[in-house]
Design an enzyme around this catalytic site. Structure first.
Site, PDB file in Angstrom:
ATOM      1  N   TYR A  82      -2.980  -0.391   9.969  1.00 36.69           N
ATOM      2  CA  TYR A  82      -3.067  -1.019   8.643  1.00 36.69           C
ATOM      3  C   TYR A  82      -1.787  -0.781   7.850  1.00 36.69           C
ATOM      4  O   TYR A  82      -1.174  -1.716   7.315  1.00 36.69           O
ATOM      5  CB  TYR A  82      -4.269  -0.471   7.869  1.00 36.69           C
ATOM      6  CG  TYR A  82      -4.186  -0.747   6.389  1.00 36.69           C
ATOM      7  CD1 TYR A  82      -4.339  -2.036   5.898  1.00 36.69           C
ATOM      8  CD2 TYR A  82      -3.934   0.288   5.489  1.00 36.69           C
ATOM      9  CE1 TYR A  82      -4.246  -2.298   4.541  1.00 36.69           C
ATOM     10  CE2 TYR A  82      -3.840   0.040   4.128  1.00 36.69           C
ATOM     11  CZ  TYR A  82      -3.990  -1.255   3.654  1.00 36.69           C
ATOM     12  OH  TYR A  82      -3.881  -1.498   2.301  1.00 36.69           O
ATOM     13  N   SER A 130       0.821  -1.212   0.000  1.00 38.95           N
ATOM     14  CA  SER A 130       0.000   0.000   0.000  1.00 38.95           C
ATOM     15  C   SER A 130       0.849   1.253   0.000  1.00 38.95           C
ATOM     16  O   SER A 130       1.903   1.308   0.658  1.00 38.95           O
ATOM     17  CB  SER A 130      -0.906   0.009   1.237  1.00 38.95           C
ATOM     18  OG  SER A 130      -1.545   1.258   1.397  1.00 38.95           O
ATOM     19  N   LYS A 158       1.524  -3.404   6.483  1.00 39.01           N
ATOM     20  CA  LYS A 158       2.074  -3.500   5.132  1.00 39.01           C
ATOM     21  C   LYS A 158       3.584  -3.256   5.141  1.00 39.01           C
ATOM     22  O   LYS A 158       4.349  -3.938   4.450  1.00 39.01           O
ATOM     23  CB  LYS A 158       1.376  -2.508   4.199  1.00 39.01           C
ATOM     24  CG  LYS A 158      -0.083  -2.811   3.956  1.00 39.01           C
ATOM     25  CD  LYS A 158      -0.282  -4.182   3.333  1.00 39.01           C
ATOM     26  CE  LYS A 158      -1.731  -4.470   2.996  1.00 39.01           C
ATOM     27  NZ  LYS A 158      -1.909  -5.809   2.401  1.00 39.01           N
TER      28      LYS A 158
END
Length: 337
Positions: free
Chosen positions: A149, A125, A153
């Site tokens: 989040y 991401s 990643k």
């Protein structure tokens, strides 16, 4: 190639399955069904691609079962899309995100290595960059994740670097998507999650459809041209094409990461205005507080992806919103438009 696709009934995954089958690859899908209707999506993949790939419904963290599926299928490569993906939820449930995203990735690596499938494309991401020093953001920019989040990643990428250092047989590509959006031109596939939509474009279109009363704008005091946050929207089919190129154009072993975006910033207000024009609906908005863990601007420098892999995300914002609207209408009515 014989490619295992985790998260293959989700938004990106379903388009990925169609793209892979259309390119002549054999596909098996692994998905736990937590964010999609696997049966319905599988049927629609089959209607578009002419082939309905096998779908195994279980959690990729079940390493033994995953290894068995990959071995029985004869997998040569894995595209790993499965995982939890929403910023706000990650702030509220950080341990859930680490369990899903980090444990899931470790399980996929272990299973793929056990069957000799040493080619892996990882769904990363653009959020790993956080508050970047420059924009557009190159791949060399430091990772400064601002929410759990994004951190999963970043940690996942480091894990994969370590994997390639430990075993030179691995060829691993991380694709740092910015904001995948849109849908299949048939209208049969789109961003149609189980439950309320979390991504901005589907939420805007839900308001256009009368399913929600207004679009909440998360702050109008960002350091941007109109005060609303800017993102780099890229068509989901361009993202799917990027995966295919990462598998077929990159032969080198080791780890490498590429930004996947258009290199164009679009503000929330600009996106809403485009949707008003395309849908013909007024789409009311209301400004609310900023979301924890968000940043003002995320726009990709796509030079490396273009020059190294030949990736050209050419579908523009109008194309993205038009396909997303067609998909939203189909999801509401059950009939392709």
């Amino acid at each position: 190639m014989r490619i295992a696709l985790t998260g293959g009934t989700g938004f990106i995954g379903s388009h990925q399955a169609v793209t892979l089958i259309s390119a002549g690859h054999d596909v098996v899908i692994v998905d736990d069904g937590s964010n999609s209707d696997a049966c319905k999506v599988g049927d629609r993949i089959g209607r578009i691609a002419g082939i309905c790939p096998p779908i195994e419904v279980f959690d990729v963290r079940d390493t033994t079962r995953l290894t068995d599926v990959l071995r029985a299928f004869g997998a040569e490569a894995v595209i790993h899309l499965a995982g939890s993906k929403h910023v706000r939820e990650s702030v509220e449930r950080p341990s859930h995100y680490f369990r899903n995203n980090i444990d899931g990735l470790a399980s996929v690596v272990e299973a793929a290595g056990a069957v000799g499938a040493f080619r892996l494309v990882f769904s990363s991401s653009g959020s790993v960059y956080g508050h970047a020093d420059r924009c557009p953001i190159p791949e060399s920019a430091a990772h400064r994740p601002t929410n759990p989040y994004a951190l999963t990643k970043s940690v996942g990428e480091q894990m994969l670097r370590d994997v390639t250092h430990s075993d030179p047989r691995w060829s691993i590509t991380a694709l740092r998507y910015f904001n995948p959006a849109g849908g299949h031109p048939s209208g049969l596939l789109g961003d149609d999650p189980v439950g309320a939509a979390a991504n901005l474009l589907p939420r805007v279109l839900q308001v256009a459809l009368g399913m929600q009363s207004e679009v909440e704008i998360l702050g109008d005091d960002w350091a941007t041209n109109d005060g609303t946050a800017e993102r780099d929207y890229v068509h989901v089919l361009d993202v799917a094409d990027a995966h295919v190129r990462a598998l077929t154009q990159r032969a080198a072993c080791g780890f490498e990461a590429f930004n996947i975006g258009r290199g164009v910033g679009v503000s929330v207000l600009e996106l809403v205005e485009m949707c008003r024009r395309i849908t013909g609906h007024p789409i009311p908005t209301r400004v609310v507080q900023r979301r924890p863990g968000d940043v003002a601007t995320l726009v990709a420098d796509t030079t490396s992806a273009r020059s190294t892999l030949g990736i050209d995300c050419a579908r523009d914002l109008e194309h993205i919103c038009t396909d997303a609207w067609r998909s939203a209408l189909c999801a509401r009515s059950g009939v392709a438009v």
